[in-house]
Design a protein around this motif. Structure first.
Motif, PDB file in Angstrom:
ATOM      1  N   THR A  44       0.858  -1.335   0.160  1.00 11.92           N
ATOM      2  CA  THR A  44       0.099  -0.076  -0.052  1.00 11.92           C
ATOM      3  C   THR A  44       1.111   1.334   0.061  1.00 11.92           C
ATOM      4  N   ASN A  45       2.220   1.158   0.176  1.00 11.66           N
ATOM      5  CA  ASN A  45       3.064   2.344   0.350  1.00 11.66           C
ATOM      6  C   ASN A  45       3.329   2.644  -1.249  1.00 11.66           C
ATOM      7  N   PRO A  46       3.091   3.916  -1.407  1.00 10.38           N
ATOM      8  CA  PRO A  46       3.610   4.544  -2.920  1.00 10.38           C
ATOM      9  C   PRO A  46       4.913   4.618  -3.106  1.00 10.38           C
ATOM     10  N   LEU A  47       5.786   4.709  -2.074  1.00  7.26           N
ATOM     11  CA  LEU A  47       7.029   4.642  -2.423  1.00  7.26           C
ATOM     12  C   LEU A  47       7.759   3.281  -3.076  1.00  7.26           C
ATOM     13  N   PRO A  48       8.688   3.547  -3.986  1.00  5.68           N
ATOM     14  CA  PRO A  48       9.283   2.132  -4.501  1.00  5.68           C
ATOM     15  C   PRO A  48       9.959   1.375  -3.271  1.00  5.68           C
ATOM     16  N   ASN A  49      10.021   0.070  -3.358  1.00  3.27           N
ATOM     17  CA  ASN A  49      10.431  -0.690  -2.133  1.00  3.27           C
ATOM     18  C   ASN A  49      12.140  -0.818  -2.090  1.00  3.27           C
ATOM     19  N   TYR A  50      12.686  -0.475  -3.447  1.00  4.96           N
ATOM     20  CA  TYR A  50      14.182  -0.434  -3.308  1.00  4.96           C
ATOM     21  C   TYR A  50      14.802   0.744  -3.947  1.00  4.96           C
ATOM     22  N   ILE A  51      15.434   1.601  -3.330  1.00  6.54           N
ATOM     23  CA  ILE A  51      15.891   2.918  -3.591  1.00  6.54           C
ATOM     24  C   ILE A  51      17.289   2.729  -3.535  1.00  6.54           C
ATOM     25  N   GLY A  52      18.045   3.460  -4.436  1.00  6.44           N
ATOM     26  CA  GLY A  52      19.388   3.495  -4.306  1.00  6.44           C
ATOM     27  C   GLY A  52      19.750   5.110  -4.293  1.00  6.44           C
ATOM     28  N   VAL A  53      20.062   5.708  -3.448  1.00  3.61           N
ATOM     29  CA  VAL A  53      20.695   7.074  -3.138  1.00  3.61           C
ATOM     30  C   VAL A  53      21.871   7.185  -3.456  1.00  3.61           C
ATOM     31  N   ASN A  54      22.315   7.551  -4.570  1.00  4.13           N
ATOM     32  CA  ASN A  54      23.812   7.488  -5.169  1.00  4.13           C
ATOM     33  C   ASN A  54      23.946   5.817  -5.276  1.00  4.13           C
ATOM     34  N   PRO A  55      23.345   5.130  -5.831  1.00  4.40           N
ATOM     35  CA  PRO A  55      23.395   3.686  -5.809  1.00  4.40           C
ATOM     36  C   PRO A  55      24.676   3.018  -6.051  1.00  4.40           C
ATOM     37  N   PRO A  56      25.168   1.978  -5.596  1.00  4.69           N
ATOM     38  CA  PRO A  56      26.363   1.401  -6.307  1.00  4.69           C
ATOM     39  C   PRO A  56      25.935   0.359  -7.353  1.00  4.69           C
ATOM     40  N   LEU A  57      26.253   1.085  -8.570  1.00  7.98           N
ATOM     41  CA  LEU A  57      25.869   0.280  -9.756  1.00  7.98           C
ATOM     42  C   LEU A  57      27.019  -0.299 -10.679  1.00  7.98           C
ATOM     43  N   GLU A  58      28.063  -0.277 -10.143  1.00  4.68           N
ATOM     44  CA  GLU A  58      29.158  -0.895 -10.843  1.00  4.68           C
ATOM     45  C   GLU A  58      29.277  -2.277 -10.456  1.00  4.68           C
ATOM     46  N   TYR A  59      29.366  -3.038 -11.204  1.00  6.19           N
ATOM     47  CA  TYR A  59      29.685  -4.371 -11.042  1.00  6.19           C
ATOM     48  C   TYR A  59      28.520  -5.285 -10.402  1.00  6.19           C
ATOM     49  N   ASN A  60      27.359  -4.692 -10.300  1.00  6.04           N
ATOM     50  CA  ASN A  60      26.207  -5.411  -9.745  1.00  6.04           C
ATOM     51  C   ASN A  60      25.060  -5.054 -10.579  1.00  6.04           C
ATOM     52  N   GLY A  61      23.860  -5.752  -9.933  1.00  6.95           N
ATOM     53  CA  GLY A  61      22.542  -5.448 -10.828  1.00  6.95           C
ATOM     54  C   GLY A  61      21.637  -6.661 -10.524  1.00  6.95           C
ATOM     55  N   PRO A  62      20.598  -6.665 -11.409  1.00  6.64           N
ATOM     56  CA  PRO A  62      19.620  -7.571 -11.099  1.00  6.64           C
ATOM     57  C   PRO A  62      19.637  -8.718 -12.160  1.00  6.64           C
ATOM     58  N   ALA A  63      20.832  -8.525 -12.948  1.00  9.35           N
ATOM     59  CA  ALA A  63      20.982  -9.895 -13.834  1.00  9.35           C
ATOM     60  C   ALA A  63      19.755 -10.480 -14.402  1.00  9.35           C
ATOM     61  N   TYR A  64      19.576 -11.906 -14.100  1.00 11.62           N
ATOM     62  CA  TYR A  64      18.400 -12.273 -14.680  1.00 11.62           C
ATOM     63  C   TYR A  64      17.237 -12.064 -14.335  1.00 11.62           C
TER      64      TYR A  64
END
Length: 475
Positions: free
Chosen positions: A166-186
């Motif tokens: 019921t929360n309108p906010l996204p459940n996973y937020i990156g504040v200047n997220p670590p995006l190098e070398y990682n991610g959701p893959a498959y």
């Protein structure tokens, strides 16, 4: 083959790359009109019963490049000058525990977190080391993109299956997220973070696509949605699988994200009093972590924040090879902001009654070599002398490093594990990436020993195939 990478093989590393990628921040109202955004939301949820217990949350503070454990949480004051840095040690609030003088705020609140001094992994490169820590990939080879989804994406995926939020906010937020070398893959980009890439310390900081400016804009968006629905009317009669009807639910979520004032309020740091903002530090790192605290208070369950960029020094990360930074000048440059921001976050987790629900973890992919190396600077800048100047550095060191844990209901004020007299190897209570990940999943109520997710070939893949929760860090 030895898994140890020698300094001579690493000294020319330029540090973590800042690869570009698409994020939800790039999805505007035009994307909404074409149903791209609701389509992504659709991928994020499945019908289930909403759990009745309070949802646990986690904030991970990521230090890309790796913090020197000897110069922070695991000092070795008795070793020789070829290992020991110039920093004195100081007693903490916990009897018998010492950190370096770079951490005066941590010293004051040492009873509110636990230091794990015996973390180790097998990969000496930034990509492989990050993948080991964030996804559990045991491969020591550096790869251009992850083979396994990181724990944040996995938790987001599994949480989305538990029921409608019921929360309108996204459940996973990156504040200047670590995006190098990682991610959701498959798992797919639907489970990547909602990325906040702007500097929260800027006076005009804002998050695009959250909240609408006025009633007129809200009305115009509603009219566009109504028009699309009218165009869908004939198609719906031929919708044998009911997909268009199901899409309405996710379209409603996207509308709520745009129109619900809670979404804008959660990101509005002006709602914090000036003293609180000052306590975190009026800089990017301080305001990032203050925003992370606001988000978990607003119901976001996974928040990541990378402490990188200009506050690190010339090359923008913690990768303190001598060619990049003067190791000790780099620490003098960045540690006051780091110390202040992290300590303020930990203090607030307890002061605001979040310490049972919210776990805070601070780590990088590895530590730095105990033995100091010397090389010539490749360029002048913050924490680096002019090009050609001989200066000290520390190289990659996955064999032993420290991270800290706070909140989550854990017993705090202690030290877990130990390294040898030079800080080179773990000699007590070794913990690896699988243990690290299993501990995080345990806090989130996820039994990592039993859960598998099908990869792109349909093969069941364990979310952790080795390791178990660190007993001293679970409740």
């Amino acid at each position: 083959m030895s898994s140890i990478i020698t300094p001579s093989k690493l000294v020319r590393c330029a540090g973590p790359l800042s690869w570009s990628r698409r994020s939800f921040m790039q999805v505007g109202l035009s994307g909404f009109a074409s149903l791209t955004w609701p389509g992504l939301l659709k991928l994020r949820a499945e019908n289930a019963v909403k759990p009745g217990h309070e949802r646990k949350a986690i904030i991970m503070v990521w230090l890309p490049g790796g913090l020197s454990h000897l110069d922070s949480y695991d000092p070795k004051p008795e070793i020789g000058s070829e290992y020991r840095g110039p920093f004195k040690t100081i007693s903490t609030k916990v009897p018998g525990t010492h950190f370096t003088e770079l951490l005066p705020h941590h010293v004051r609140i040492a009873d509110k977190f636990t230091v794990l001094r015996s973390m180790n992994q097998k990969a000496g490169g930034h990509p492989a080391g990050s993948m080991q820590m964030l996804s559990g990939d045991a491969d020591t080879r550096d790869k251009p993109k992850p083979r396994l989804p990181d724990w944040m994406s996995v938790a987001h995926y599994l949480r989305s299956k538990e029921g409608k939020r019921t929360n309108p906010l996204p459940n996973y937020i990156g504040v200047n997220p670590p995006l190098e070398y990682n991610g959701p893959a498959y798992l797919g980009d639907a489970y990547a973070p909602f990325s906040v890439t702007d500097d929260p310390n800027r006076p005009n900081f804002q998050v695009p696509n959250l909240g609408l400016a006025d009633d007129a804009e809200t009305r115009r968006l509603s009219e566009r949605v109504a028009l699309r629905k009218s165009l869908d009317k004939m198609e719906r009669a031929f919708d044998r699988e009911g997909e268009l009807g199901a899409l309405d639910e996710f379209e409603t979520q996207a509308m709520t994200l745009l129109t619900n004032p809670q979404t804008r309020d959660a990101f509005d740091l002006n709602k914090e009093d000036a003293a609180t903002r000052d306590r975190y530090g009026r800089n990017r790192w301080g305001q990032q972590l203050l925003l992370a605290r606001r988000l978990v208070e607003s119901g976001v369950e996974m928040v990541t924040s990378s402490l990188s960029g200009p506050l690190c020094g010339r090359v923008g990360n913690w990768d303190d090879h001598a060619v990049n930074h003067h190791q000790f000048e780099a620490l003098r440059f960045r540690m006051p902001n780091y110390d202040q921001a992290v300590a303020a976050l930990i203090e607030d987790i307890y002061a605001r009654g979040l310490d049972k629900r919210v776990l805070v973890v601070v780590t990088g992919e590895f530590g730095r070599t105990p033995k100091i190396s010397f090389d010539r600077s490749t360029g002048a800048g913050d924490a680096s002398a002019p090009a050609g100047t001989l200066q000290p550095g520390r190289d990659h060191w996955p064999r032993a490093f420290s991270n800290i844990w706070a909140g989550g209901g854990i017993q705090t004020g202690g030290i877990i594990g130990a390294t040898d007299k030079r800080g080179e190897d773990v000699i007590e209570r070794p913990c690896g990436p699988g243990d690290f990940l299993a501990t995080i999943y345990h806090h989130l109520g996820i039994d990592s020993s039993k859960i598998t997710i099908n990869d792109l070939n349909g093969r069941p893949t364990p979310i952790v195939d080795h390791g178990r929760p660190i007993a001293e860090l679970v409740v």
